[in-house]
Scaffold this active site. Structure first.
Site, PDB file in Angstrom:
ATOM      1  N   GLY A  11       0.786  -1.220   0.000  1.00 26.21           N
ATOM      2  CA  GLY A  11       0.000   0.000   0.000  1.00 26.21           C
ATOM      3  C   GLY A  11       0.819   1.270   0.000  1.00 26.21           C
ATOM      4  O   GLY A  11       0.387   2.293   0.537  1.00 26.21           O
ATOM      5  N   VAL A  12       2.000   1.230  -0.603  1.00 28.37           N
ATOM      6  CA  VAL A  12       2.871   2.414  -0.602  1.00 28.37           C
ATOM      7  C   VAL A  12       2.866   3.149  -1.949  1.00 28.37           C
ATOM      8  O   VAL A  12       3.577   4.130  -2.108  1.00 28.37           O
ATOM      9  CB  VAL A  12       4.321   2.052  -0.211  1.00 28.37           C
ATOM     10  CG1 VAL A  12       4.362   1.478   1.197  1.00 28.37           C
ATOM     11  CG2 VAL A  12       4.949   1.093  -1.209  1.00 28.37           C
ATOM     12  N   THR A  15       1.661   0.640  -7.621  1.00 26.72           N
ATOM     13  CA  THR A  15       0.894   0.577  -8.861  1.00 26.72           C
ATOM     14  C   THR A  15       0.808   1.945  -9.517  1.00 26.72           C
ATOM     15  O   THR A  15       0.959   2.075 -10.747  1.00 26.72           O
ATOM     16  CB  THR A  15      -0.510   0.009  -8.604  1.00 26.72           C
ATOM     17  OG1 THR A  15      -0.382  -1.270  -7.950  1.00 26.72           O
ATOM     18  CG2 THR A  15      -1.270  -0.180  -9.901  1.00 26.72           C
ATOM     19  N   LEU A  16       0.594   2.987  -8.727  1.00 25.76           N
ATOM     20  CA  LEU A  16       0.582   4.345  -9.281  1.00 25.76           C
ATOM     21  C   LEU A  16       1.936   4.688  -9.892  1.00 25.76           C
ATOM     22  O   LEU A  16       2.009   5.212 -11.014  1.00 25.76           O
ATOM     23  CB  LEU A  16       0.226   5.352  -8.193  1.00 25.76           C
ATOM     24  CG  LEU A  16       0.266   6.830  -8.616  1.00 25.76           C
ATOM     25  CD1 LEU A  16      -0.704   7.096  -9.751  1.00 25.76           C
ATOM     26  CD2 LEU A  16      -0.015   7.725  -7.422  1.00 25.76           C
ATOM     27  N   LYS A  31       2.628  -7.632 -14.259  1.00 28.73           N
ATOM     28  CA  LYS A  31       2.587  -7.990 -12.838  1.00 28.73           C
ATOM     29  C   LYS A  31       2.524  -9.507 -12.775  1.00 28.73           C
ATOM     30  O   LYS A  31       1.468 -10.098 -12.994  1.00 28.73           O
ATOM     31  CB  LYS A  31       1.380  -7.371 -12.149  1.00 28.73           C
ATOM     32  CG  LYS A  31       1.251  -7.829 -10.696  1.00 28.73           C
ATOM     33  CD  LYS A  31       0.897  -6.704  -9.774  1.00 28.73           C
ATOM     34  CE  LYS A  31       0.884  -7.211  -8.331  1.00 28.73           C
ATOM     35  NZ  LYS A  31       0.849  -6.118  -7.361  1.00 28.73           N
ATOM     36  N   ASP A  42      -4.264  -4.851 -10.406  1.00 30.64           N
ATOM     37  CA  ASP A  42      -3.330  -3.760 -10.715  1.00 30.64           C
ATOM     38  C   ASP A  42      -3.187  -3.592 -12.227  1.00 30.64           C
ATOM     39  O   ASP A  42      -3.062  -2.471 -12.726  1.00 30.64           O
ATOM     40  CB  ASP A  42      -1.970  -4.039 -10.071  1.00 30.64           C
ATOM     41  CG  ASP A  42      -2.046  -4.008  -8.554  1.00 30.64           C
ATOM     42  OD1 ASP A  42      -2.933  -3.318  -8.014  1.00 30.64           O
ATOM     43  OD2 ASP A  42      -1.218  -4.677  -7.908  1.00 30.64           O
ATOM     44  N   GLU A 100       5.894  -5.108 -11.891  1.00 32.98           N
ATOM     45  CA  GLU A 100       5.466  -4.721 -10.538  1.00 32.98           C
ATOM     46  C   GLU A 100       5.448  -5.936  -9.623  1.00 32.98           C
ATOM     47  O   GLU A 100       4.837  -6.961  -9.934  1.00 32.98           O
ATOM     48  CB  GLU A 100       4.083  -4.074 -10.561  1.00 32.98           C
ATOM     49  CG  GLU A 100       3.663  -3.598  -9.174  1.00 32.98           C
ATOM     50  CD  GLU A 100       2.282  -2.968  -9.133  1.00 32.98           C
ATOM     51  OE1 GLU A 100       1.783  -2.739  -8.017  1.00 32.98           O
ATOM     52  OE2 GLU A 100       1.703  -2.720 -10.210  1.00 32.98           O
ATOM     53  N   GLY A 101       6.105  -5.794  -8.482  1.00 34.08           N
ATOM     54  CA  GLY A 101       6.131  -6.863  -7.513  1.00 34.08           C
ATOM     55  C   GLY A 101       4.920  -6.866  -6.603  1.00 34.08           C
ATOM     56  O   GLY A 101       4.010  -6.037  -6.728  1.00 34.08           O
ATOM     57  N   TYR A 184       0.888  14.124  -3.246  1.00 40.66           N
ATOM     58  CA  TYR A 184      -0.427  13.587  -2.893  1.00 40.66           C
ATOM     59  C   TYR A 184      -1.488  14.180  -3.801  1.00 40.66           C
ATOM     60  O   TYR A 184      -1.467  15.373  -4.110  1.00 40.66           O
ATOM     61  CB  TYR A 184      -0.760  13.909  -1.437  1.00 40.66           C
ATOM     62  CG  TYR A 184      -2.150  13.460  -1.039  1.00 40.66           C
ATOM     63  CD1 TYR A 184      -2.395  12.131  -0.703  1.00 40.66           C
ATOM     64  CD2 TYR A 184      -3.215  14.359  -1.036  1.00 40.66           C
ATOM     65  CE1 TYR A 184      -3.665  11.706  -0.362  1.00 40.66           C
ATOM     66  CE2 TYR A 184      -4.494  13.938  -0.692  1.00 40.66           C
ATOM     67  CZ  TYR A 184      -4.715  12.619  -0.363  1.00 40.66           C
ATOM     68  OH  TYR A 184      -5.970  12.201  -0.028  1.00 40.66           O
TER      69      TYR A 184
END
EC number: 6.3.3.3
Length: 208
Positions: A11-12, A15-16, A31, A42, A100-101, A184
Site C-alpha cells: 500500500g505504498v 501501482t501508481l 505484474k 493492478d 510490478e512486484g 499527494y
C-alpha cells in the site's frame, strides 16, 4: 530493460508509480503475481492509466482471489508459485518492461523464495517506492539494506504522499539517489499520471 518496481511495504503506491513509469518510458507492463482482485487488479488500473498509448499490459502468470501474501494465497488454491515458471513467461519485447512486484522485497512467493529472489532471477534493475508515513524511515532503510546485502542493482527512490519530509535523509542514509517525488493527489487520472510521467522521464535520463 527490465525494471522491477518494489516498495517498502504494502500500500505504498507501487501501482501508481508503475503507471507513471510505464507512461514515462513508453514501456510495457507486467505484474507476474496478483493476490486479491475483488476491487480489480493492478493490471486493470494500469490499462486505464495508459489507455490510448502503445503500451501493452501483459497477463499475470499467477492470479489468486485471496488478498494475502502470495505464498498463502497460492496455498489456499493448492498451487505452488514457481520462479522458473515466472521467468519462462516473461514477455519478450523490444522495449522497456515495467514489472510490478507484490508487497516488498521479503514477501514470500513460496516456502523458499522471496520477491528479492525473483528480481535476481529476472535480471531486473530496481526502482524503490517509499511512501511518507510514520515509520517509513525504518522501512525504507531496511529495504535499502536488503538491496545492498543481496547486491540488487537499484536505480533510485520514488517517494510519494505528504506526511513529513523524510526524503533527503533516506537518500543520504541509504546512499541511493532520488528519482522523483509524486505529490499527494485526490485523483490519479490520466492527466495526473501524464504530468508526473514528464517529470520522472527527465529525472531518469541521468540514471538509466
Amino acid at each position: 530493460m527490465n525494471i522491477f518496481v518494489t516498495g517498502i511495504g504494502t500500500g505504498v503506491g507501487k501501482t501508481l508509480v508503475s503507471a507513471i513509469l510505464t507512461r514515462a518510458l513508453e514501456a510495457d507492463y507486467w505484474k507476474p503475481v496478483q493476490a486479491g482482485f475483488d476491487d480489480g487488479t493492478d493490471s486493470e488500473f494500469i490499462q486505464q492509466a495508459v489507455k490510448g498509448t502503445s503500451s501493452v499490459i501483459h497477463p499475470e502468470t499467477y492470479k489468486f482471489w485471496l488478498p494475502a501474501s502470495p505464498h498463502i494465497a497460492a496455498r489456499k488454491e493448492g498451487i505452488n508459485i514457481s520462479i522458473e515458471k515466472i521467468c519462462a513467461s516473461i514477455p519478450v519485447i523490444n522495449r522497456n518492461l515495467i514489472i510490478e512486484g507484490a508487497g516488498g522485497l521479503m514477501v514470500p512467493l513460496n516456502e523458499k523464495a522471496f520477491v528479492a529472489d525473483l528480481i535476481k532471477a529476472l535480471n531486473a534493475k530496481v526502482i524503490l517506492v517509499s511512501r511518507n508515513y510514520l515509520g517509513s524511515i525504518n522501512h525504507s532503510l531496511l529495504t535499502a539494506k536488503v538491496c545492498r546485502d543481496l547486491d540488487l542493482p537499484v536505480i533510485g527512490w520514488i517517494f510519494n504522499d505528504q506526511f513529513l519530509d523524510y526524503e533527503e535523509e533516506i537518500v543520504r542514509w541509504s546512499n541511493i539517489p532520488k528519482i522523483a517525488t509524486v505529490p499527494y493527489s485526490e485523483t490519479t487520472d490520466g492527466a495526473f499520471i501524464n504530468s508526473q510521467a514528464a517529470i520522472v522521464r527527465e529525472a531518469l535520463k541521468a540514471l538509466l
